[in-house]
Design a protein around this motif. Sequence first.
Motif, PDB file in Angstrom:
ATOM      1  N   VAL A   1      11.596  -7.626   9.151  1.00  0.00           N
ATOM      2  CA  VAL A   1      11.987  -7.227   7.797  1.00  0.00           C
ATOM      3  C   VAL A   1      10.854  -7.485   6.804  1.00  0.00           C
ATOM      4  N   ARG A   2      10.704  -6.570   5.855  1.00  0.00           N
ATOM      5  CA  ARG A   2       9.708  -6.805   4.805  1.00  0.00           C
ATOM      6  C   ARG A   2      10.351  -7.629   3.697  1.00  0.00           C
ATOM      7  N   VAL A   3       9.690  -8.760   3.382  1.00  0.00           N
ATOM      8  CA  VAL A   3      10.207  -9.681   2.358  1.00  0.00           C
ATOM      9  C   VAL A   3       9.654  -9.268   0.993  1.00  0.00           C
ATOM     10  N   ASP A   4       8.347  -9.086   0.910  1.00  0.00           N
ATOM     11  CA  ASP A   4       7.722  -8.599  -0.324  1.00  0.00           C
ATOM     12  C   ASP A   4       6.452  -7.858   0.061  1.00  0.00           C
ATOM     13  N   ARG A   5       5.663  -7.477  -0.936  1.00  0.00           N
ATOM     14  CA  ARG A   5       4.505  -6.642  -0.655  1.00  0.00           C
ATOM     15  C   ARG A   5       3.596  -7.228   0.422  1.00  0.00           C
ATOM     16  N   ASP A   6       3.481  -8.569   0.419  1.00  0.00           N
ATOM     17  CA  ASP A   6       2.527  -9.205   1.328  1.00  0.00           C
ATOM     18  C   ASP A   6       3.163  -9.860   2.545  1.00  0.00           C
ATOM     19  N   THR A   7       4.485  -9.861   2.626  1.00  0.00           N
ATOM     20  CA  THR A   7       5.113 -10.660   3.686  1.00  0.00           C
ATOM     21  C   THR A   7       6.100  -9.846   4.527  1.00  0.00           C
ATOM     22  N   VAL A   8       5.927  -9.977   5.828  1.00  0.00           N
ATOM     23  CA  VAL A   8       6.904  -9.432   6.770  1.00  0.00           C
ATOM     24  C   VAL A   8       7.344 -10.600   7.643  1.00  0.00           C
ATOM     25  N   LYS A   9       8.633 -10.694   7.922  1.00  0.00           N
ATOM     26  CA  LYS A   9       9.115 -11.784   8.775  1.00  0.00           C
ATOM     27  C   LYS A   9       9.914 -11.231   9.940  1.00  0.00           C
ATOM     28  N   ALA A  10      10.052 -12.070  10.965  1.00  0.00           N
ATOM     29  CA  ALA A  10      10.872 -11.694  12.125  1.00  0.00           C
ATOM     30  C   ALA A  10      11.896 -12.790  12.358  1.00  0.00           C
ATOM     31  N   PHE A  11      13.143 -12.399  12.600  1.00  0.00           N
ATOM     32  CA  PHE A  11      14.231 -13.346  12.871  1.00  0.00           C
ATOM     33  C   PHE A  11      14.987 -12.905  14.109  1.00  0.00           C
TER      34      PHE A  11
END
Length: 452
Positions: A66-76
């Motif tokens: 999932v994209r959190v913000d312009r600079d951050t993508v996370k995986a869960f």
Amino acid sequence: MENWPEQWRTLDHGIRSGRYTDPEFTRLEHKNLWSRVWQMAARLDEVPEPGDYTVYDIGHQSVIVVRVDRDTVKAFYNACPHRGTALAENAGSFENCRIICPFHGWRWGVDGAVQYVLERQQFRGGKLADSDVALREIRLEIFAGFIFINFDRNPKPFDEFIAPVRQLIEDLAIGDMHPIWWKSVTAPANWKVAVEAFLEGYHVPATHPQLETTSAEFIYGDDVTREVNFSHADHLYETFPNGHGRFLGGQKTPMAGHTTAAGDPVEMMAARLNLLVEGMDAMILKEDVELVRSLKGKPIPEGSTLGGEYVKALYGTAAQQQRPMPKLEREVLDQWGGEVFIFPNLMVLPQAGNAMMYRVRPNGSDPDSCIFEIYSTKTYPAKQPVPRAVVQKMTDASDPEQFLQIPRQDFSNIPRIQKGLHTNGCKQVWLADYYEKMILNMHQEMDRYLMD
Ligand code: FES
Ligand SMILES: [Fe+2]
């Protein structure tokens, strides 16, 4: 390993067939390989805006990227901390960047932090900590537009994993490639059978006769006396540490301006390249063929070649459109029409400002089924908007409405290989020392994970 079953062995010149057919071997792959290897979970283009997500499944693991913000993508992990419900399916966008479980309505931010638990005082004697019910994060690295994940909490550092191919991929501008189309299909074969169908050019004359007519005539004809120059013999293969590898078309490719039969060289080169447009709709694009045709009647300056003039025209046009292109260096150009293999299951086939990519993974825990994907990508002109990558789920790899000729030819072998591997007549496969060495290298690296 002493009690390593005979039917699972990687030999010096071949592979035992149990590695492709035995459900126990597939189980071991999930336990020791997929659980610890860096693997491509998505392209960044699948999650361009905050809240955008895509689900990546491998075996019984499911991951939300999932994209959190312009600079951050996370995986869960795709599992609700309450009772386990998968929180997302396929791809989409979490409205207002909130992940809400469909079962009892618990809620998280796209950063994984819990926001709401219905009747919270009911849990853990009223002492439920936020950390008890945060989404469980998975390691993630972004490289060249790819989102790589690793389930291992303490994996081999990504930089170390990717090091042998980093420069190659970066020089080819793969990070600037964006979607043209992306298709997936399940194939009735072990995932390695499908990967290996794309790790050599040795199959081209027999499988894709239209691409190599003289060699194909030799194979399928009855004149076995004449000499034939098989083009695969000009391919260069290289294996790298960590299971990666690459091959190159060498100097005798149409890209290098090489033509075989007599005739107008521009027309011949255009016709040859057009086989890829019509057969694959990737790697070579219509506009590339038009560019070749535009060279007709233009003199080739001394010291240059038709291929050289084509490259000049391509880079000239790209500069006008402000399109990023691969580094303009001999070594990088030579990689066009070849392939870079990122262990264990990602193949990048670069070309002039575009690239085709393949990803193959096991389908659940079934040794006889895999998920095969083709991505056609290119660099976009500076001001042109890039579309979000959305997969088209195909149902039949043999259907001309769904796949063009070249992938259909490759796919047609895949179930037949799996069928033959299952028979008692096939205890092992043989691998060519040179032309199939990337396959051996891949299995040797797999064994380092599996036997560890
Ligand atoms: S299972 Fe998700 S909120 Fe209950
Ligand atoms: Fe092929």
